[in-house]
Design a protein around this motif. Structure first.
Motif, PDB file in Angstrom:
ATOM      1  N   LYS A 248      -7.006  -0.327  -3.667  1.00 17.98           N
ATOM      2  CA  LYS A 248      -7.765   0.875  -4.030  1.00 17.98           C
ATOM      3  C   LYS A 248      -6.830   2.087  -4.116  1.00 17.98           C
ATOM      4  O   LYS A 248      -6.952   2.929  -5.022  1.00 17.98           O
ATOM      5  N   MET A 249      -5.901   2.129  -3.167  1.00 18.02           N
ATOM      6  CA  MET A 249      -4.923   3.228  -3.153  1.00 18.02           C
ATOM      7  C   MET A 249      -4.062   3.208  -4.410  1.00 18.02           C
ATOM      8  O   MET A 249      -3.795   4.252  -5.022  1.00 18.02           O
ATOM      9  N   LEU A 250      -3.646   1.969  -4.838  1.00 19.62           N
ATOM     10  CA  LEU A 250      -2.821   1.855  -6.038  1.00 19.62           C
ATOM     11  C   LEU A 250      -3.584   2.319  -7.273  1.00 19.62           C
ATOM     12  O   LEU A 250      -3.034   3.020  -8.128  1.00 19.62           O
ATOM     13  N   THR A 251      -4.859   1.942  -7.363  1.00 20.96           N
ATOM     14  CA  THR A 251      -5.671   2.324  -8.524  1.00 20.96           C
ATOM     15  C   THR A 251      -5.812   3.842  -8.633  1.00 20.96           C
ATOM     16  O   THR A 251      -5.609   4.430  -9.709  1.00 20.96           O
ATOM     17  N   VAL A 252      -6.160   4.488  -7.523  1.00 18.95           N
ATOM     18  CA  VAL A 252      -6.326   5.949  -7.531  1.00 18.95           C
ATOM     19  C   VAL A 252      -4.987   6.643  -7.781  1.00 18.95           C
ATOM     20  O   VAL A 252      -4.923   7.653  -8.493  1.00 18.95           O
ATOM     21  N   ALA A 253      -3.919   6.098  -7.213  1.00 19.69           N
ATOM     22  CA  ALA A 253      -2.582   6.700  -7.393  1.00 19.69           C
ATOM     23  C   ALA A 253      -2.163   6.641  -8.859  1.00 19.69           C
ATOM     24  O   ALA A 253      -1.539   7.580  -9.379  1.00 19.69           O
ATOM     25  N   GLU A 254      -2.545   5.500  -9.535  1.00 23.39           N
ATOM     26  CA  GLU A 254      -2.235   5.397 -10.962  1.00 23.39           C
ATOM     27  C   GLU A 254      -3.072   6.382 -11.770  1.00 23.39           C
ATOM     28  O   GLU A 254      -2.588   6.991 -12.731  1.00 23.39           O
ATOM     29  N   GLU A 255      -4.336   6.575 -11.356  1.00 26.80           N
ATOM     30  CA  GLU A 255      -5.195   7.545 -12.030  1.00 26.80           C
ATOM     31  C   GLU A 255      -4.661   8.971 -11.836  1.00 26.80           C
ATOM     32  O   GLU A 255      -4.717   9.796 -12.751  1.00 26.80           O
ATOM     33  N   ASP A 256      -4.153   9.206 -10.634  1.00 35.66           N
ATOM     34  CA  ASP A 256      -3.676  10.553 -10.291  1.00 35.66           C
ATOM     35  C   ASP A 256      -2.211  10.761 -10.679  1.00 35.66           C
ATOM     36  O   ASP A 256      -1.659  11.843 -10.470  1.00 35.66           O
ATOM     37  N   ASN A 257      -1.614   9.674 -11.221  1.00 29.40           N
ATOM     38  CA  ASN A 257      -0.193   9.732 -11.616  1.00 29.40           C
ATOM     39  C   ASN A 257       0.691  10.199 -10.464  1.00 29.40           C
ATOM     40  O   ASN A 257       1.521  11.102 -10.588  1.00 29.40           O
ATOM     41  N   SER A 258       0.496   9.544  -9.311  1.00 28.39           N
ATOM     42  CA  SER A 258       1.266   9.864  -8.103  1.00 28.39           C
ATOM     43  C   SER A 258       2.211   8.711  -7.784  1.00 28.39           C
ATOM     44  O   SER A 258       1.802   7.720  -7.167  1.00 28.39           O
ATOM     45  N   PRO A 259       3.481   8.787  -8.221  1.00 25.44           N
ATOM     46  CA  PRO A 259       4.405   7.667  -8.007  1.00 25.44           C
ATOM     47  C   PRO A 259       4.667   7.381  -6.535  1.00 25.44           C
ATOM     48  O   PRO A 259       4.866   6.213  -6.164  1.00 25.44           O
ATOM     49  N   ASP A 260       4.678   8.419  -5.689  1.00 22.78           N
ATOM     50  CA  ASP A 260       4.916   8.183  -4.255  1.00 22.78           C
ATOM     51  C   ASP A 260       3.810   7.318  -3.656  1.00 22.78           C
ATOM     52  O   ASP A 260       4.084   6.379  -2.877  1.00 22.78           O
ATOM     53  N   ASP A 261       2.555   7.617  -4.005  1.00 21.81           N
ATOM     54  CA  ASP A 261       1.436   6.815  -3.488  1.00 21.81           C
ATOM     55  C   ASP A 261       1.445   5.408  -4.093  1.00 21.81           C
ATOM     56  O   ASP A 261       1.092   4.431  -3.420  1.00 21.81           O
ATOM     57  N   GLN A 262       1.854   5.278  -5.337  1.00 23.50           N
ATOM     58  CA  GLN A 262       1.943   3.952  -5.964  1.00 23.50           C
ATOM     59  C   GLN A 262       2.972   3.100  -5.229  1.00 23.50           C
ATOM     60  O   GLN A 262       2.733   1.898  -4.973  1.00 23.50           O
ATOM     61  N   ILE A 263       4.106   3.683  -4.918  1.00 26.47           N
ATOM     62  CA  ILE A 263       5.164   2.942  -4.206  1.00 26.47           C
ATOM     63  C   ILE A 263       4.670   2.505  -2.837  1.00 26.47           C
ATOM     64  O   ILE A 263       4.870   1.349  -2.402  1.00 26.47           O
ATOM     65  N   LEU A 264       3.996   3.434  -2.124  1.00 21.20           N
ATOM     66  CA  LEU A 264       3.490   3.120  -0.784  1.00 21.20           C
ATOM     67  C   LEU A 264       2.456   1.980  -0.852  1.00 21.20           C
ATOM     68  O   LEU A 264       2.462   1.048  -0.009  1.00 21.20           O
ATOM     69  N   ALA A 265       1.586   2.042  -1.847  1.00 20.06           N
ATOM     70  CA  ALA A 265       0.558   0.998  -1.997  1.00 20.06           C
ATOM     71  C   ALA A 265       1.194  -0.341  -2.357  1.00 20.06           C
ATOM     72  O   ALA A 265       0.813  -1.399  -1.815  1.00 20.06           O
ATOM     73  N   LEU A 266       2.163  -0.359  -3.280  1.00 19.99           N
ATOM     74  CA  LEU A 266       2.811  -1.606  -3.701  1.00 19.99           C
ATOM     75  C   LEU A 266       3.602  -2.244  -2.558  1.00 19.99           C
ATOM     76  O   LEU A 266       3.654  -3.495  -2.449  1.00 19.99           O
ATOM     77  N   GLU A 267       4.223  -1.432  -1.748  1.00 15.72           N
ATOM     78  CA  GLU A 267       4.945  -1.988  -0.597  1.00 15.72           C
ATOM     79  C   GLU A 267       3.984  -2.765   0.319  1.00 15.72           C
ATOM     80  O   GLU A 267       4.336  -3.845   0.844  1.00 15.72           O
ATOM     81  N   ARG A 268       2.786  -2.191   0.509  1.00 20.54           N
ATOM     82  CA  ARG A 268       1.788  -2.890   1.341  1.00 20.54           C
ATOM     83  C   ARG A 268       1.263  -4.152   0.636  1.00 20.54           C
ATOM     84  O   ARG A 268       1.096  -5.218   1.264  1.00 20.54           O
ATOM     85  N   ILE A 269       1.037  -4.045  -0.659  1.00 22.67           N
ATOM     86  CA  ILE A 269       0.517  -5.190  -1.422  1.00 22.67           C
ATOM     87  C   ILE A 269       1.532  -6.329  -1.435  1.00 22.67           C
ATOM     88  O   ILE A 269       1.160  -7.524  -1.300  1.00 22.67           O
ATOM     89  N   ILE A 270       2.798  -6.045  -1.617  1.00 22.59           N
ATOM     90  CA  ILE A 270       3.847  -7.071  -1.627  1.00 22.59           C
ATOM     91  C   ILE A 270       3.859  -7.830  -0.310  1.00 22.59           C
ATOM     92  O   ILE A 270       4.029  -9.073  -0.257  1.00 22.59           O
ATOM     93  N   THR A 271       3.624  -7.098   0.786  1.00 23.27           N
ATOM     94  CA  THR A 271       3.611  -7.724   2.114  1.00 23.27           C
ATOM     95  C   THR A 271       2.387  -8.638   2.282  1.00 23.27           C
ATOM     96  O   THR A 271       2.487  -9.741   2.866  1.00 23.27           O
TER      97      THR A 271
END
Length: 547
Positions: A248-271
């Protein structure tokens, strides 16, 4: 989330705008605020930089500090964290100790808050904590909105530092705010501090309440902060729920064009989702590389903008210096022309005076020649005709012819006519020509031997002196006896003149005639002494070198 604290920066700068009495004067500052409010940060940064230089030109340090504070915030927002800290420090330095007004304090608070945020991103959490405390010192105590935001930011840093109890103290103050979004941030952070510090504490009611407030307010950055907190809470308890919130965080971060939040979300998803590890890792790498490239470009871009503005300032200064030099050159040229005109006039006047003196000297020279050659020559012939009954008529005519030739030489500026008569004989005939029945001239020692080595110029001057003495004797002395005595000792010739007349008064001695005798003798480096103190008559002693 650290990103949520940017709201305070906008509030502070906007509140400063109301107190800026010079805004209408500084056109560049006004343009910068328009670009800033329309999210055109590059243009805003450029015009804030120009405005800063404008303020410095008029020695308005507060205006310069405001411009630098805005530049610092833009740099931090764009990821130029070191540049943001540097600009904030420069802004604070522009504010003098005597500046204690509310505007100066707001600028200081904004700068310390900006340095805290930049330090947080750089993971310098201790520095961030100290900067937040400094910011808290400079805010107006009546500014409760800013105060509660600072309390929340300090609590967030203390959580990162592991000081959960201390963090709760600040966050318990922060939730007293009446601002909905600030309350949601503080409530989310307070719940986090409680459950991390106490694993038995259930933070879900508070976390979900904060998320709902953010969802209703469409606060996407705030929602991502809640999603990240919930994902972290469920990480050990329920990995699937943790993954759900991360996505959910990744989706909103992509909507908000926030690369820092996208990175944080992807790090959690990869784990939590190994099956899609490669795809998510490549995506993470792409976003991270793009973010670092953008931030590096921002650093270079802001540095270039500042360089270009400083270059423009230097060019303008150079133009002013060139204009000053040109004006100085014109002034120097004008002074030179004026000086040249005065010099020309003085030179012209000097040359005119020299010419007048030259003409006068020429006239005096001509007058002297006429007096010596013509007047005295004619007077000599007249004396001979008058006093000598048996004079030779042809000889007298020859003598007049000689005087005539001399006068022609004078009129044509010719050199004196040279004759071949020995000088001793010329002296004899000169003195003898003044003989009469009443005047008996005698001369002794006049031999050609005396005149050996005496040049023609000296001979001519001596001849004129002797004739002048004879003329003045004939005119003024009433003498019956005149004696000339010539002697030569080594290289000096001595001539002694004596008569038995009534003497010559001083005004006669200094008249034109006898005055010429003095100048003539001086011309040949000799001396002449008039002795008019004897009982009767005049005595003149003359001496001069032979060469």
């Amino acid at each position: 989330m650290k990103k949520s604290i940017f709201l305070l920066l906008v509030l502070i700068i906007v509140s400063c705008k109301k107190n800026n009495v010079n805004e209408g004067i500084n056109v560049n500052f006004k343009k910068a605020t328009i670009y800033r409010d329309s999210k055109s940060s590059d243009s805003a940064f450029y015009y804030f930089n120009l405005a800063k230089n404008d303020y410095l030109t008029i020695h308005d340090s507060i205006g310069a500090a405001r411009s630098l504070a805005n530049m610092a915030i833009i740099q931090t927002e764009k990821g130029d964290f070191f540049g943001g800290i540097e600009a904030s420090l420069e802004s604070n330095k522009a504010i003098k100790p005597e500046h204690s007004d509310s505007l100066s304090k707001k600028i200081m608070a904004a700068n310390y808050n900006n340095m805290a945020i930049a330090s947080n991103y750089l993971k310098n959490y201790e520095n961030a904590f100290n900067y937040y405390l400094q910011a808290l010192k400079y805010i107006n105590q009546k500014d409760t909105i800013s105060k509660y935001i600072y309390f929340n930011n300090i609590g967030d840093v203390l959580i990162t530092l592991g000081q959960y109890k201390n963090a709760q103290n600040y966050l318990n103050e922060a939730i007293k705010t009446k601002d909905t979004l600030t309350y949601a941030r503080a409530l989310n952070n307070l719940a986090k501090a409680k459950y991390i510090g106490n694993k038995d504490y259930n933070p879900l009611p508070e976390l979900l309440k904060a998320l709902e407030i953010r969802r209703i307010s469409n606060d996407k950055k705030g929602q991502n902060s809640s999603f990240e907190t919930l994902s972290s809470y469920y990480l050990d308890k329920d990995p699937n729920t943790s993954l759900l919130f991360a996505k959910k965080m990744l989706t909103v971060a992509e909507e908000d064009n926030s690369p820092d939040d996208q990175i944080l979300a992807l790090e959690r998803i990869i784990t939590l989702e190994p099956i899609n590890y490669l795809k998510n890792f490549q995506k993470l790498k792409y976003i991270n590389d793009s973010l670092q490239t953008a931030r590096n470009q921002a650093k270079n871009q802001f540095a270039i903008i500042r360089f270009d503005v400083e270059k423009l300032k230097m060019e303008n200064t150079k133009k002013e210096i060139d204009l000053l030099r040109r004006n100085i050159g014109i002034a120097t040229l004008s002074l030179s022309l004026i000086g040249g005109m005065f010099w020309y006039r003085r030179r012209k006047k000097r040359l005119q005076q020299e010419k007048e003196i030259e003409i006068k000297n020429t006239q005096l020279k001509m007058s002297k020649k006429v007096h010596d050659v013509v007047a005295n020559g004619i007077y000599q012939v007249m004396t001979k005709i008058e006093n000598q009954e048996n004079f030779d008529k042809n000889k007298a005519l020859d003598e007049l012819e000689f005087v005539y030739e001399k006068s022609r030489d004078i009129s044509y500026e010719k050199a004196d006519t040279i004759d071949n008569v020995e000088f001793a004989e010329k002296i004899f005939h000169l003195i003898d020509s003044f003989k009469s029945d009443y005047i008996k001239p005698f001369l002794t020692g006049n031999s050609q031997y005396i005149w050996i080595g005496v040049n023609e110029t000296t001979q001519n001057e001596v001849f004129q002196v002797i004739r002048e003495l004879l003329v003045n004797m004939k005119k003024h002395s009433q003498a019956s006896l005149v004696v000339f005595k010539f002697e030569k000792n080594n290289n000096l010739i001595h001539i002694q003149y004596k008569d038995n007349g009534i003497g010559i008064p001083g005004e006669i001695i200094h008249g034109n005639g006898l005055s010429n005798t003095v100048s003539r003798i001086e011309k040949i480096k000799g001396t002449i002494i008039f002795d008019n103190t004897t009982e009767k008559g005049l005595k003149v002693n003359i001496s001069f070198p032979t060469s």
